[in-house]
Scaffold this active site. Structure first.
Site, short mmCIF file in Angstrom:
data_model
loop_
_atom_site.label_atom_id
_atom_site.label_comp_id
_atom_site.label_asym_id
_atom_site.label_seq_id
_atom_site.Cartn_x
_atom_site.Cartn_y
_atom_site.Cartn_z
N THR A 296 -36.22 -21.92 11.43
CA THR A 296 -37.28 -21.33 10.63
C THR A 296 -37.96 -22.38 9.77
OG1 THR A 296 -37.81 -19.65 8.97
CG2 THR A 296 -35.64 -20.66 8.82
N ARG A 297 -39.25 -22.16 9.53
CA ARG A 297 -40.01 -22.98 8.59
C ARG A 297 -40.69 -22.11 7.54
NH1 ARG A 297 -45.44 -22.55 9.80
NH2 ARG A 297 -45.91 -21.66 11.85
N HIS B 113 -36.32 -10.68 9.48
CA HIS B 113 -35.55 -11.84 9.93
C HIS B 113 -34.05 -11.59 9.78
CE1 HIS B 113 -39.47 -13.53 8.47
NE2 HIS B 113 -39.44 -14.04 9.69
#
Length: 578
Positions: free
Chosen positions: A199-200, A207
């Site tokens: 993830t960024r 999520h």
């Protein structure tokens, strides 16, 4: 750590490149007599993952033969799968000083020695070909292509590395694991099946639900493995994101999840990058990787067309899954079902079931405008953390960046705008005018293309600091080159607002207004490289505002800019106390 040989591609032993301690002292002494290269932020990310084994089986920056085959076939010369060119880019001036067989010291920006490189090749790549084959586009709207074309050096240097030490980090030290350390931690915990989540972005309830399902599906545990190197321009800073991840951890069942940071410089390369991520996670000891919708994609271009299909990344990783030796857990978009107070993958939603979702763009808009973020979407602690570092837009700093020919009217409009902002807001406003900057910030620079770029980027840096500290910066250089303006846009936008104003005044009108006689001197050949005469001016591709001073008065231009600032929320009407 010491250099080891891989038993098999991406498995078994790691290819760590830090030499034994006794050899490090010898290398440090030797490096004092070698030429040095100061690494860029992206190169620092790359060298850390080369040295610590995260990029196993690479032993350094790609030589030309490996580079060519990676670009063409996603394989090293040895035949091992490797999808992304890991290159050390340098300027033409530096390239001329290096030859195969040379050694060069690689240092961070403080001068700290990280490694010594044995040069194998120095060459000028075909960047357009690289962009087309690796990223599937030559459009500079793709962030990796923009970097390749406008930021990376003209030449590549390839060769093996002898590592002295990893780059130094002072933040989140307990969360920074090398591949060997993370493998050891998994063993200590007794974890055998580990699914990694790349993830960024901040993580929200969707999520959390997705990662819970993934861990259950593989019958194992979860590694939240966010990128804390370079991501997409405009992304939320990793300090904020890591604080958000820590808040989220308590919502997982005890012992299910752990957090570790990955110092990766993303390329936003979609399918190829997804394969790259799988190799990296295998090196870090994971057995599975979650591949979501548009994994590692940069989104859409200015026409609204996505650079990659939503599931292209899943398909390419699954195509190479057996060779990669890491399991893929594909997931589609997760949506909220309000009538059941639960989340489901969109492909599991039955006809007639009501769904809700908030996109990343919508979340940023709500943060910018101070709107409510519902609890079904995220956790209160995560939202509070985001609001702490991303206040509503009217509380953020911003930069108004004017560009146009000499004599176009930039300085006049900029000065008028400054006085109006001081009248209306009472906030600190700093004017960075071209002539003033040349006197105080860029004294000694000439008017070559390189010096002009340096001058404009210095202005951008100062404006970014003002914006970061929630002030208002007004910049009014000529700024003739699109690449420099895009660089400043990316830099400043990470801290607040960036509003580009193109003062579009015809050249003949600028010449008529020229009180300094500069155009006449340029026409006579007395001044060389003058913008608009014998040096090009590149008009902005997509400015927020265009002012035409042959049709609009200074007051009308200023009111147009103020109207935009109010419309976009950078100013609030109540700021005017009159």
């Amino acid at each position: 750590m010491s250099t080891t040989t891989l038993i098999e591609p991406h498995g078994g032993a790691l290819c760590e490149l830090i030499v034994p301690e006794a050899e490090r002292e010898t290398l440090k002494e030797k490096a004092l007599t070698l030429p040095s290269l100061t690494l860029t932020p992206r190169q620092l990310c790359d060298i850390e993952l080369l040295l610590n084994g995260g990029f196993s089986p690479l032993r350094g920056f790609l030589n030309r033969a490996d580079y060519e085959r990676v670009v063409e076939e996603m394989r090293l010369q040895s035949g091992v799968l490797w999808p992304m060119p890991i290159t050390l880019d340098v300027s033409a001036d530096v390239a001329r000083t290096l030859n195969p067989g040379d050694e060069v010291a690689l240092r961070d920006q403080t001068g700290l020695l990280l490694a010594v490189m044995q040069v194998e090749d120095v060459w000028k790549p075909d960047k357009e070909r690289e962009a087309r084959l690796v990223f599937g586009t030559t459009s500079t709207e793709h962030p990796a292509v923009a970097y390749l074309m406008h930021e990376a050096g003209e030449y590549y240097v390839g060769g093996t590395l002898k590592g002295v030490q990893l780059p130094v980090h002072y933040d989140f030290k307990e969360l920074r694991h090398t591949p060997a350390q993370l493998r050891a931690e998994f063993e200590r915990r007794g974890w055998e099946r580990i699914v990694a989540f790349q993830t960024r972005n901040p993580m929200h309830r969707a999520h959390k639900e997705l990662t819970d399902r993934a861990a259950e599906e593989v019958g194992g545990h979860l590694l939240i493995h966010p990128v804390v190197g370079m991501t997409k321009p405009g992304d939320i800073d990793y300090y904020t994101r890591v604080r958000c991840y820590r808040k989220l951890l308590k919502y997982y069942p005890e012992g299910r999840a752990m957090l570790s940071l990955l110092p990766l410089a993303m390329r936003m390369g979609g399918p190829r990058e997804a394969v790259w991520h799988a190799i990296i996670r295998k090196n870090y000891g994971c057995t599975h990787l979650i591949i979501g919708r548009d994994h590692a994609g940069p989104g859409k271009d200015s026409s609204g067309k996505p650079f990659y299909g939503p599931y292209d990344a899943q398909e390419l990783v699954q195509q190479y899954q057996e060779e990669l030796g890491i399991g893929v857990v594909p997931f589609k978009l997760m949506v909220y079902l309000p009538d059941q107070d639960t989340y489901k993958p969109i492909d599991e939603v039955k006809e007639g079931e009501r769904t809700l979702s908030i996109s990343g763009t919508e979340l940023r808009r709500r943060l910018a405008e101070g709107e409510e973020i519902p609890e079904w979407f995220s956790y209160p602690e995560v939202v509070a953390e985001l609001r702490r570092t991303h206040p509503p837009r009217h509380q953020q700093g911003f930069t108004v960046f004017f560009t146009g020919l000499s004599g176009s009217g930039k300085s006049t409009i900029a000065n008028a705008l400054m006085t109006r902002l001081l009248e209306l807001t009472g906030r600190p406003v700093t004017l960075l005018d071209g002539d003033v900057v040349r006197t105080h910030l860029s004294k000694g620079l000439g008017f070559s293309r390189e010096d002009r770029s340096i001058n404009v980027r210095r202005i951008g840096y100062v404006a970014s600091e003002i914006t970061k500290h929630r002030g208002i910066a007004i910049c009014a250089p000529i700024a003739p080159y699109e690449a420099d303006r895009q660089y400043n846009r990316q830099l400043i936008s990470s801290f607040g607002g960036y509003i580009e104003v193109f003062v579009d005044t015809p050249l003949e009108v600028c010449e008529q207004r020229d009180v300094k006689g500069l155009y006449a001197k340029a026409r006579a050949g007395i001044i060389k490289g003058f913008t608009g005469i014998d040096d090009p001016y590149e008009p902005p591709s997509n400015p927020e505002i265009v002012c035409r001073t042959t049709e609009e008065t200074v007051e009308q231009c200023v009111e147009k800019i103020l109207a935009y600032l109010y419309q976009e929320g950078y100013l609030k009407k109540e700021e005017n106390n009159a």
